[in-house]
Structures are given as C-alpha cells and as structure tokens.
Motif scaffolding. Structure first.
Motif, PDB file in Angstrom:
ATOM      1  N   ALA A  33       0.871  -1.180   0.000  1.00  0.00           N
ATOM      2  CA  ALA A  33       0.000   0.000   0.000  1.00  0.00           C
ATOM      3  C   ALA A  33       0.904   1.225   0.000  1.00  0.00           C
ATOM      4  O   ALA A  33       2.115   1.129   0.226  1.00  0.00           O
ATOM      5  N   ALA A  34       0.300   2.366  -0.262  1.00  0.00           N
ATOM      6  CA  ALA A  34       1.033   3.630  -0.205  1.00  0.00           C
ATOM      7  C   ALA A  34       0.571   4.429   1.007  1.00  0.00           C
ATOM      8  O   ALA A  34      -0.611   4.419   1.348  1.00  0.00           O
ATOM      9  N   LYS A  35       1.507   5.132   1.641  1.00  0.00           N
ATOM     10  CA  LYS A  35       1.180   5.997   2.769  1.00  0.00           C
ATOM     11  C   LYS A  35       1.676   7.414   2.484  1.00  0.00           C
ATOM     12  O   LYS A  35       2.799   7.607   2.006  1.00  0.00           O
ATOM     13  N   TYR A  36       0.826   8.379   2.791  1.00  0.00           N
ATOM     14  CA  TYR A  36       1.168   9.785   2.645  1.00  0.00           C
ATOM     15  C   TYR A  36       0.760  10.541   3.901  1.00  0.00           C
ATOM     16  O   TYR A  36      -0.035  10.055   4.708  1.00  0.00           O
ATOM     17  N   LYS A  37       1.292  11.751   4.033  1.00  0.00           N
ATOM     18  CA  LYS A  37       0.853  12.680   5.073  1.00  0.00           C
ATOM     19  C   LYS A  37       0.094  13.815   4.392  1.00  0.00           C
ATOM     20  O   LYS A  37       0.596  14.451   3.463  1.00  0.00           O
ATOM     21  N   VAL A  38      -1.118  14.074   4.855  1.00  0.00           N
ATOM     22  CA  VAL A  38      -1.976  15.097   4.252  1.00  0.00           C
ATOM     23  C   VAL A  38      -1.961  16.353   5.105  1.00  0.00           C
ATOM     24  O   VAL A  38      -2.102  16.284   6.332  1.00  0.00           O
ATOM     25  N   ARG A  39      -1.775  17.487   4.467  1.00  0.00           N
ATOM     26  CA  ARG A  39      -1.934  18.784   5.110  1.00  0.00           C
ATOM     27  C   ARG A  39      -3.365  19.224   4.879  1.00  0.00           C
ATOM     28  O   ARG A  39      -3.757  19.579   3.775  1.00  0.00           O
ATOM     29  N   GLY A  40      -4.180  19.200   5.923  1.00  0.00           N
ATOM     30  CA  GLY A  40      -5.602  19.466   5.790  1.00  0.00           C
ATOM     31  C   GLY A  40      -5.906  20.921   5.493  1.00  0.00           C
ATOM     32  O   GLY A  40      -5.151  21.830   5.830  1.00  0.00           O
ATOM     33  N   GLU A  41      -7.050  21.140   4.868  1.00  0.00           N
ATOM     34  CA  GLU A  41      -7.544  22.479   4.616  1.00  0.00           C
ATOM     35  C   GLU A  41      -8.030  23.114   5.928  1.00  0.00           C
ATOM     36  O   GLU A  41      -8.200  22.446   6.944  1.00  0.00           O
ATOM     37  N   LEU A  42      -8.260  24.408   5.867  1.00  0.00           N
ATOM     38  CA  LEU A  42      -8.802  25.155   6.999  1.00  0.00           C
ATOM     39  C   LEU A  42     -10.180  25.703   6.664  1.00  0.00           C
ATOM     40  O   LEU A  42     -10.453  25.997   5.489  1.00  0.00           O
ATOM     41  N   PRO A  43     -11.056  25.854   7.670  1.00  0.00           N
ATOM     42  CA  PRO A  43     -10.859  25.443   9.059  1.00  0.00           C
ATOM     43  C   PRO A  43     -10.895  23.930   9.186  1.00  0.00           C
ATOM     44  O   PRO A  43     -11.584  23.248   8.427  1.00  0.00           O
ATOM     45  N   ILE A 201      -7.988   5.386   2.451  1.00  0.00           N
ATOM     46  CA  ILE A 201      -8.304   5.621   3.866  1.00  0.00           C
ATOM     47  C   ILE A 201      -7.622   6.911   4.308  1.00  0.00           C
ATOM     48  O   ILE A 201      -6.404   7.060   4.130  1.00  0.00           O
ATOM     49  N   THR A 202      -8.388   7.817   4.883  1.00  0.00           N
ATOM     50  CA  THR A 202      -7.823   9.053   5.400  1.00  0.00           C
ATOM     51  C   THR A 202      -8.723   9.603   6.500  1.00  0.00           C
ATOM     52  O   THR A 202      -9.605   8.899   6.997  1.00  0.00           O
ATOM     53  N   ALA A 203      -8.485  10.857   6.893  1.00  0.00           N
ATOM     54  CA  ALA A 203      -9.293  11.543   7.895  1.00  0.00           C
ATOM     55  C   ALA A 203      -9.597  12.946   7.403  1.00  0.00           C
ATOM     56  O   ALA A 203      -8.927  13.464   6.504  1.00  0.00           O
ATOM     57  N   ASP A 204     -10.596  13.561   8.002  1.00  0.00           N
ATOM     58  CA  ASP A 204     -10.924  14.937   7.640  1.00  0.00           C
ATOM     59  C   ASP A 204     -10.004  15.931   8.337  1.00  0.00           C
ATOM     60  O   ASP A 204      -9.595  16.941   7.761  1.00  0.00           O
ATOM     61  N   HIS A 205      -9.639  15.656   9.586  1.00  0.00           N
ATOM     62  CA  HIS A 205      -8.817  16.544  10.399  1.00  0.00           C
ATOM     63  C   HIS A 205      -8.270  15.748  11.565  1.00  0.00           C
ATOM     64  O   HIS A 205      -8.634  14.580  11.760  1.00  0.00           O
ATOM     65  N   GLY A 206      -7.406  16.363  12.350  1.00  0.00           N
ATOM     66  CA  GLY A 206      -6.953  15.774  13.595  1.00  0.00           C
ATOM     67  C   GLY A 206      -7.674  16.402  14.773  1.00  0.00           C
ATOM     68  O   GLY A 206      -8.809  16.883  14.646  1.00  0.00           O
ATOM     69  N   ILE A 207      -7.018  16.421  15.915  1.00  0.00           N
ATOM     70  CA  ILE A 207      -7.601  17.016  17.113  1.00  0.00           C
ATOM     71  C   ILE A 207      -6.453  17.211  18.100  1.00  0.00           C
ATOM     72  O   ILE A 207      -5.449  16.474  18.050  1.00  0.00           O
ATOM     73  N   ASN A 208      -6.550  18.206  18.984  1.00  0.00           N
ATOM     74  CA  ASN A 208      -5.425  18.458  19.886  1.00  0.00           C
ATOM     75  C   ASN A 208      -5.656  17.878  21.274  1.00  0.00           C
ATOM     76  O   ASN A 208      -6.673  17.216  21.529  1.00  0.00           O
ATOM     77  N   GLN A 209      -4.712  18.138  22.174  1.00  0.00           N
ATOM     78  CA  GLN A 209      -4.767  17.535  23.504  1.00  0.00           C
ATOM     79  C   GLN A 209      -5.928  18.042  24.339  1.00  0.00           C
ATOM     80  O   GLN A 209      -6.310  17.417  25.341  1.00  0.00           O
ATOM     81  N   TYR A 210      -6.504  19.155  23.931  1.00  0.00           N
ATOM     82  CA  TYR A 210      -7.636  19.726  24.655  1.00  0.00           C
ATOM     83  C   TYR A 210      -8.989  19.273  24.084  1.00  0.00           C
ATOM     84  O   TYR A 210     -10.032  19.721  24.561  1.00  0.00           O
ATOM     85  N   GLY A 211      -8.962  18.429  23.068  1.00  0.00           N
ATOM     86  CA  GLY A 211     -10.202  17.980  22.439  1.00  0.00           C
ATOM     87  C   GLY A 211     -10.774  18.988  21.469  1.00  0.00           C
ATOM     88  O   GLY A 211     -11.979  18.991  21.219  1.00  0.00           O
ATOM     89  N   ILE A 212      -9.915  19.813  20.883  1.00  0.00           N
ATOM     90  CA  ILE A 212     -10.349  20.885  19.992  1.00  0.00           C
ATOM     91  C   ILE A 212      -9.778  20.666  18.596  1.00  0.00           C
ATOM     92  O   ILE A 212      -8.635  20.219  18.442  1.00  0.00           O
ATOM     93  N   HIS A 213     -10.558  20.993  17.575  1.00  0.00           N
ATOM     94  CA  HIS A 213     -10.041  21.102  16.211  1.00  0.00           C
ATOM     95  C   HIS A 213     -10.761  22.248  15.523  1.00  0.00           C
ATOM     96  O   HIS A 213     -11.798  22.705  15.966  1.00  0.00           O
ATOM     97  N   GLY A 214     -10.185  22.685  14.430  1.00  0.00           N
ATOM     98  CA  GLY A 214     -10.679  23.854  13.728  1.00  0.00           C
ATOM     99  C   GLY A 214      -9.556  24.803  13.387  1.00  0.00           C
ATOM    100  O   GLY A 214      -9.676  25.650  12.504  1.00  0.00           O
ATOM    101  N   ASN A 216      -5.014  25.696  13.278  1.00  0.00           N
ATOM    102  CA  ASN A 216      -3.960  25.659  12.275  1.00  0.00           C
ATOM    103  C   ASN A 216      -2.672  25.002  12.754  1.00  0.00           C
ATOM    104  O   ASN A 216      -1.610  25.270  12.202  1.00  0.00           O
ATOM    105  N   ASP A 217      -2.705  24.145  13.777  1.00  0.00           N
ATOM    106  CA  ASP A 217      -1.475  23.451  14.137  1.00  0.00           C
ATOM    107  C   ASP A 217      -1.501  22.031  13.597  1.00  0.00           C
ATOM    108  O   ASP A 217      -2.509  21.554  13.075  1.00  0.00           O
ATOM    109  N   ARG A 218      -0.380  21.349  13.704  1.00  0.00           N
ATOM    110  CA  ARG A 218      -0.255  20.027  13.089  1.00  0.00           C
ATOM    111  C   ARG A 218      -1.216  19.022  13.696  1.00  0.00           C
ATOM    112  O   ARG A 218      -1.752  18.162  12.990  1.00  0.00           O
ATOM    113  N   ALA A 219      -1.414  19.085  15.004  1.00  0.00           N
ATOM    114  CA  ALA A 219      -2.324  18.136  15.641  1.00  0.00           C
ATOM    115  C   ALA A 219      -3.725  18.231  15.061  1.00  0.00           C
ATOM    116  O   ALA A 219      -4.437  17.219  14.963  1.00  0.00           O
TER     117      ALA A 219
END
Length: 277
Positions: A33-43, A201-214, A216-219
C-alpha cells in the motif's frame, strides 16, 4: 469503472494513526500500500472538510464554513460524477453527508436508510449519534457493498472524533478508538482487496490535547492517507505533504473517469503510477 471504497476516520491525527493503525502501517512497510501525510484544509472542522474531500474545492469556494451550515452542495462531486458515468454510489456515514450531497434537512428517523434516493448518493445508511460504534458503521458499509454492489462506497466513522472531544488526543480513550478502527480495517481491507476494490483511507482533520479542532497546528490539520491500488506506487511517502485538495481528483482517477473542472488539486504524479489505463 474501477470499484473504490473510501474510508474516512473522523479526527484521526497523523501521529495517532501512525502509532495505532498497525495493519495499514505494515502494508505500507511491506510495499503493499502507499502511505502519505496530508496537510488538511482550513478550518479543520468536519462539515467544511467533508465538502472539500469530495468536491475538491477549498472552503472559500464551496461555502460550507462551519459545522452549523446545512446547505446541500450545488457542485459536482465524486458521488455525482460516478453516477454520471453510470455508476452506483453508497454511504455508511454520519447524517451530515446526506445533507451535503443528497438533501437537507435530515429527518430522524425517516432518512436513516435511503434506497435509490434519486440524489448523488444512491444508497445510504446514516447515523446521528457521535458515539455510534465504528464496528456498526463498518458492518453497515459491508451490508451496502454486498447488497447493492456500489462502484463508490463511503464508510465514515465518528468514534475517534467523539473520544477526542471527550478526553483529548493524548488520552488512552482516544488512542484506543484509533486502534479499534484499525482493528476493523485489518479485518475488512483484505476482503475488499480480494473482491477487486481499490481502497483509500484518510481523515478529515486531527484534534489536539484539549479535544479541539478547527485551527492551524499540526495536531489539528495533519492526517494520514493510505491507498491500496495497483495504480499507485506502494511504499511510505509520508516525508512529503500531500494537499487535501488532491483527494477528490485521486478518487476520480482511481475510478477511471475525469475529475470535475473545478477540482483544482493536483495528484502528486512523482509518487503514482499512471492512473488511467
């Protein structure tokens, strides 16, 4: 048309996926399989990125700017393009997908199961509770696959996102949710591949240690991307970012039809074999 399954693991961080999606990591290491790292759009929010992933449009163009937006998208998307080619589409997904690509509002429970909807997604099983078990979503998707033989199937899970919001991305609960999704994929992906499907297989976004997303950081922005296809060069290419806008064009190419003119993302051809035979 090449049948394709698109799995969206809501809120799966790149780093958490790398740690816990053992089968997918194995297949990339083994050059299956192939693996990549995606830089998600904002927000880095769910509904805006659901729109981006399947239309290939940035948020300022498709206009879904918050999770509160309830419009149905007027743009061509992977579902609508597949149908125009005579293909069948299906989704086992959170109900926002129905609102974005079929009609709004979603009415509980009238619209949970949609058969020959007449809209972009022909067949759908939709849920509305964020804690709806991922195992059930995969089972719903497998039912749709076996029963209606779709050319394009979306399977969209929410438990990773739910646990991230409840406990934060550095919690045992969040990591366990990612690992459990990986367990399901380890069972289903070999079956799908034997049946002749390409799998993305991918994701829409990540989430940070505080349970927040939306934000502009890597998490919050970085997500993994795994591709199972003979058209794609196998291996781990995660050292270079891939633009999230390329996901919709990639899906179109795997299914062997032209992307919409508005899809601006470019597939990173230096990593891919020729996509259209």
């Amino acid at each position: 048309m090449k049948k394709t399954i698109f799995v969206l693991l809501d809120a799966c961080q790149y780093e958490a996926g790398t740690r816990n999606l053992g089968y997918l990591e194995h297949m990339a290491e083994a050059k299956q399989a192939a693996k990549y790292k995606v830089r998600g759009e904002l927000p880095s929010l769910s509904r805006p990125i659901y729109a981006t992933l399947l239309t290939g449009l940035p948020v300022f163009r498709h206009g879904i700017t918050t999770n509160d937006a309830r419009d149905t998208l007027p743009f061509e998307n992977v579902f609508s393009l597949c149908r125009k080619q005579g293909g069948v589409t299906a989704a086992a997904a959170y109900h926002w997908m129905s609102e974005l690509y079929n009609f709004t509002p979603f009415r509980i429970p009238d619209d949970r199961i949609q058969i020959k909807s007449g809209y972009s997604i022909d067949y759908g099983i939709y849920y509305w509770e964020d804690m709806y078990p991922d195992s059930h979503v995969f089972a719903d998707g497998e039912y749709l696959r076996k029963t209606y033989d779709p050319d394009f199937l979306l399977i969209h899970t929410m438990c990773i996102d739910f646990m991230g919001h409840q406990y934060g991305a550095e919690s045992k609960q969040y990591e366990t949710a990612v690992a459990m999704a990986g367990h399901e994929l380890a069972a289903y992906v070999p079956v799908w591949r034997r049946e002749g499907y390409d799998v993305v297989i991918t994701a829409d976004h990540g989430i940070n240690q505080y349970g927040i997303h939306g934000g502009n950081d890597r998490a919050q922005r970085d997500t993994p991307l795994y591709i199972f296809s003979e058209k794609v060069k196998p291996g781990d290419f995660s050292g270079t970012y891939i633009d999230q806008l390329c996901i919709a064009p990639l899906l179109c190419s795997l299914m062997e039809f032209e992307k919409a003119e508005d899809m601006s993302g470019e597939i990173p051809i230096r990593f891919l074999r020729p996509l259209v035979s």
